[in-house]
Write a protein that holds these residues in place. Structure first.
Motif, PDB file in Angstrom:
ATOM      1  N   VAL A 121       0.846  -1.194   0.000  1.00 41.29           N
ATOM      2  CA  VAL A 121       0.000   0.000   0.000  1.00 41.29           C
ATOM      3  C   VAL A 121       0.881   1.244   0.000  1.00 41.29           C
ATOM      4  O   VAL A 121       1.899   1.298   0.689  1.00 41.29           O
ATOM      5  N   ILE A 122       0.502   2.243  -0.810  1.00 41.44           N
ATOM      6  CA  ILE A 122       1.127   3.558  -0.751  1.00 41.44           C
ATOM      7  C   ILE A 122       0.244   4.414   0.152  1.00 41.44           C
ATOM      8  O   ILE A 122      -0.923   4.651  -0.159  1.00 41.44           O
ATOM      9  N   ARG A 123       0.800   4.839   1.276  1.00 31.10           N
ATOM     10  CA  ARG A 123      -0.006   5.539   2.283  1.00 31.10           C
ATOM     11  C   ARG A 123       0.389   7.018   2.347  1.00 31.10           C
ATOM     12  O   ARG A 123       1.563   7.366   2.497  1.00 31.10           O
ATOM     13  N   GLY A 124      -0.620   7.879   2.231  1.00 32.69           N
ATOM     14  CA  GLY A 124      -0.421   9.310   2.392  1.00 32.69           C
ATOM     15  C   GLY A 124      -1.083   9.788   3.671  1.00 32.69           C
ATOM     16  O   GLY A 124      -2.189   9.363   4.000  1.00 32.69           O
ATOM     17  N   VAL A 125      -0.417  10.659   4.406  1.00 28.42           N
ATOM     18  CA  VAL A 125      -0.911  11.125   5.704  1.00 28.42           C
ATOM     19  C   VAL A 125      -0.870  12.652   5.739  1.00 28.42           C
ATOM     20  O   VAL A 125       0.089  13.274   5.260  1.00 28.42           O
ATOM     21  N   TYR A 126      -1.915  13.257   6.321  1.00 25.26           N
ATOM     22  CA  TYR A 126      -1.942  14.715   6.505  1.00 25.26           C
ATOM     23  C   TYR A 126      -2.652  15.031   7.817  1.00 25.26           C
ATOM     24  O   TYR A 126      -3.719  14.478   8.103  1.00 25.26           O
ATOM     25  N   THR A 127      -2.052  15.883   8.629  1.00 25.26           N
ATOM     26  CA  THR A 127      -2.667  16.340   9.877  1.00 25.26           C
ATOM     27  C   THR A 127      -3.074  17.795   9.721  1.00 25.26           C
ATOM     28  O   THR A 127      -2.263  18.630   9.340  1.00 25.26           O
ATOM     29  N   PHE A 128      -4.350  18.078   9.983  1.00 25.09           N
ATOM     30  CA  PHE A 128      -4.804  19.455   9.845  1.00 25.09           C
ATOM     31  C   PHE A 128      -5.374  19.982  11.155  1.00 25.09           C
ATOM     32  O   PHE A 128      -5.899  19.249  11.975  1.00 25.09           O
ATOM     33  N   GLY A 129      -5.249  21.275  11.323  1.00 18.28           N
ATOM     34  CA  GLY A 129      -5.725  22.011  12.486  1.00 18.28           C
ATOM     35  C   GLY A 129      -5.204  23.427  12.360  1.00 18.28           C
ATOM     36  O   GLY A 129      -4.392  23.722  11.478  1.00 18.28           O
ATOM     37  N   PRO A 130      -5.642  24.338  13.193  1.00 15.46           N
ATOM     38  CA  PRO A 130      -5.182  25.721  13.089  1.00 15.46           C
ATOM     39  C   PRO A 130      -3.710  25.855  13.469  1.00 15.46           C
ATOM     40  O   PRO A 130      -3.240  25.216  14.410  1.00 15.46           O
ATOM     41  N   SER A 131      -2.991  26.670  12.698  1.00 18.88           N
ATOM     42  CA  SER A 131      -1.600  26.946  13.040  1.00 18.88           C
ATOM     43  C   SER A 131      -1.543  27.887  14.240  1.00 18.88           C
ATOM     44  O   SER A 131      -2.548  28.471  14.647  1.00 18.88           O
ATOM     45  N   GLU A 132      -0.346  28.028  14.781  1.00 22.56           N
ATOM     46  CA  GLU A 132      -0.194  28.908  15.955  1.00 22.56           C
ATOM     47  C   GLU A 132      -0.579  30.345  15.620  1.00 22.56           C
ATOM     48  O   GLU A 132      -1.201  31.047  16.429  1.00 22.56           O
ATOM     49  N   SER A 133      -0.226  30.789  14.409  1.00 19.02           N
ATOM     50  CA  SER A 133      -0.531  32.175  14.045  1.00 19.02           C
ATOM     51  C   SER A 133      -2.026  32.405  13.859  1.00 19.02           C
ATOM     52  O   SER A 133      -2.505  33.535  13.992  1.00 19.02           O
ATOM     53  N   ALA A 134      -2.771  31.318  13.548  1.00 21.59           N
ATOM     54  CA  ALA A 134      -4.209  31.462  13.336  1.00 21.59           C
ATOM     55  C   ALA A 134      -5.007  31.364  14.630  1.00 21.59           C
ATOM     56  O   ALA A 134      -6.218  31.583  14.627  1.00 21.59           O
ATOM     57  N   THR A 135      -4.338  31.040  15.746  1.00 23.97           N
ATOM     58  CA  THR A 135      -5.054  30.830  17.017  1.00 23.97           C
ATOM     59  C   THR A 135      -4.982  32.022  17.958  1.00 23.97           C
ATOM     60  O   THR A 135      -5.421  31.943  19.106  1.00 23.97           O
ATOM     61  N   LEU A 158      -8.158  22.176  17.806  1.00 22.16           N
ATOM     62  CA  LEU A 158      -8.241  20.746  17.577  1.00 22.16           C
ATOM     63  C   LEU A 158      -7.379  20.375  16.372  1.00 22.16           C
ATOM     64  O   LEU A 158      -7.058  21.219  15.540  1.00 22.16           O
ATOM     65  N   SER A 159      -7.020  19.097  16.264  1.00 23.20           N
ATOM     66  CA  SER A 159      -6.314  18.617  15.071  1.00 23.20           C
ATOM     67  C   SER A 159      -6.726  17.179  14.794  1.00 23.20           C
ATOM     68  O   SER A 159      -7.073  16.431  15.715  1.00 23.20           O
ATOM     69  N   TYR A 160      -6.679  16.822  13.519  1.00 19.86           N
ATOM     70  CA  TYR A 160      -7.051  15.472  13.082  1.00 19.86           C
ATOM     71  C   TYR A 160      -6.073  15.014  12.018  1.00 19.86           C
ATOM     72  O   TYR A 160      -5.561  15.814  11.234  1.00 19.86           O
ATOM     73  N   THR A 161      -5.828  13.716  12.004  1.00 21.70           N
ATOM     74  CA  THR A 161      -4.953  13.121  10.991  1.00 21.70           C
ATOM     75  C   THR A 161      -5.796  12.304  10.024  1.00 21.70           C
ATOM     76  O   THR A 161      -6.588  11.463  10.440  1.00 21.70           O
ATOM     77  N   VAL A 162      -5.609  12.563   8.736  1.00 22.67           N
ATOM     78  CA  VAL A 162      -6.319  11.843   7.686  1.00 22.67           C
ATOM     79  C   VAL A 162      -5.326  10.951   6.950  1.00 22.67           C
ATOM     80  O   VAL A 162      -4.218  11.383   6.615  1.00 22.67           O
ATOM     81  N   THR A 163      -5.704   9.708   6.712  1.00 24.19           N
ATOM     82  CA  THR A 163      -4.852   8.747   6.027  1.00 24.19           C
ATOM     83  C   THR A 163      -5.507   8.308   4.723  1.00 24.19           C
ATOM     84  O   THR A 163      -6.677   7.935   4.713  1.00 24.19           O
ATOM     85  N   CYS A 164      -4.753   8.372   3.629  1.00 26.43           N
ATOM     86  CA  CYS A 164      -5.215   7.882   2.332  1.00 26.43           C
ATOM     87  C   CYS A 164      -4.366   6.689   1.930  1.00 26.43           C
ATOM     88  O   CYS A 164      -3.145   6.805   1.809  1.00 26.43           O
TER      89      CYS A 164
END
Length: 296
Positions: free
Chosen positions: A88-102, A120-126
């Motif tokens: 499997v080729i796995r791609g991962v991305y974690t999203f949430g507000p950056s420090e400057s946006a908070t 908050l932050s969440y990790t999405v896996t493809c």
């Protein structure tokens, strides 16, 4: 050619929270649509507009189709691994507000830090299949000299195309040369090396009857003048063969190919486990002895 979407895995949200959507794109990117409540817990109405604005201005999100919704297409971080025995080729991305946006959510008043809304932050896996079966229409019939391919399994934008050698002709006859090559249309963030593991012709559109091997790894069928046109080590990415029709009823040959995509690392090397799988496929063909093999 677009293949089916990868699998998105993410943390479960509270049932009261608005829906979000993630799409693992065939190009190897991720599209996210999320509500402000996915970026912050307990958002006060007094600062909600400012928090949304900062996510747009400072983190590059765009306004979504619904109220308080944001959307973005992002690059993934990739690795190649085994999942339940499959590569499997796995791609991962974690999203949430950056420090400057908070800043608005975590102000400082009289040297006391406050938290008006919790980031908050969440990790999405493809997950994308690295082994891809591609069916490529008919060979040896009157037709426009270019055929695309459609995939039965897999998820990356990788495909195979058959092209007639005589570009001035609008039809193929027995003996015309057919060139087959694979194309990688994935995003810049995902560099892969694609190998043709095998190609086989069948006499029916269901790809079941009267199988005639065209190639397997660097081994090929010389009776239809197969030639390997592009090869780096064991990775065959293009070949040619004579167009033909089956003698019974003049039925066309339907071609199906199995491809394998290997991640190319930043230093230019390919994923070692994936290369080993391509090597094993080539060795299997050589040991079988049914086809002629290109000298390495």
């Amino acid at each position: 050619m677009k293949l089916f979407k990868g699998l998105a895995l993410f943390a479960a949200l509270d049932a009261s929270c608005p829906n979000w959507a993630t799409t693992c794109n065939a190009a190897g990117t991720l599209t996210i649509s999320a509500h402000i409540d996915h970026f912050y817990a307990a958002v006060p109405s007094t600062i909600k507009t400012k928090l949304l604005g900062d996510l747009v201005k400072k983190d590059g999100w765009a306004e979504g189709d619904e109220d308080d919704e944001l959307k973005k297409t992002v690059a993934l971080s990739f690795s190649q691994l085994e999942v339940n025995g499959a590569s499997v080729i796995r791609g991962v991305y974690t999203f949430g507000p950056s420090e400057s946006a908070t800043a608005e959510a975590k102000p400082t008043v009289n040297n006391v830090g406050l938290e008006l809304a919790t980031p908050l932050s969440y990790t999405v896996t493809c997950d994308y299949a690295s082994s891809i079966a591609v069916k490529i229409s008919e060979v040896g019939i009157d037709a426009n000299p270019t055929f695309g391919g459609t995939s039965t399994t897999g998820s990356l934008d990788i495909g195979a195309t058959l092209i007639g050698a005589d570009y001035s002709s609008k039809k193929w006859t027995i003996g015309d040369t057919v060139t087959l090559y694979v194309a990688d249309n994935t995003a810049d963030s995902l560099t892969v090396s694609v190998a043709i593991e095998s190609c086989t012709a069948y006499s029916d559109k269901d790809y079941l009857q009267n199988a005639v091997p065209i190639s397997k790894g660097t081994c090929y069928e010389d009776q239809i003048n197969t030639q390997i046109l592009a090869k780096i080590d064991l990775h065959v990415s293009a070949l040619s063969f004579d167009a033909f029709k089956y003698s019974s009823g003049g039925a066309a040959a339907y071609v199906k190919c199995q491809l394998r995509a290997c991640i190319v690392n930043s230093d230019g090397s390919r994923d070692t486990a994936c290369v080993a799988a391509v090597d094993a496929n080539d060795k299997q063909a050589r040991d079988a002895g049914d086809l002629r093999c290109l000298t390495l």
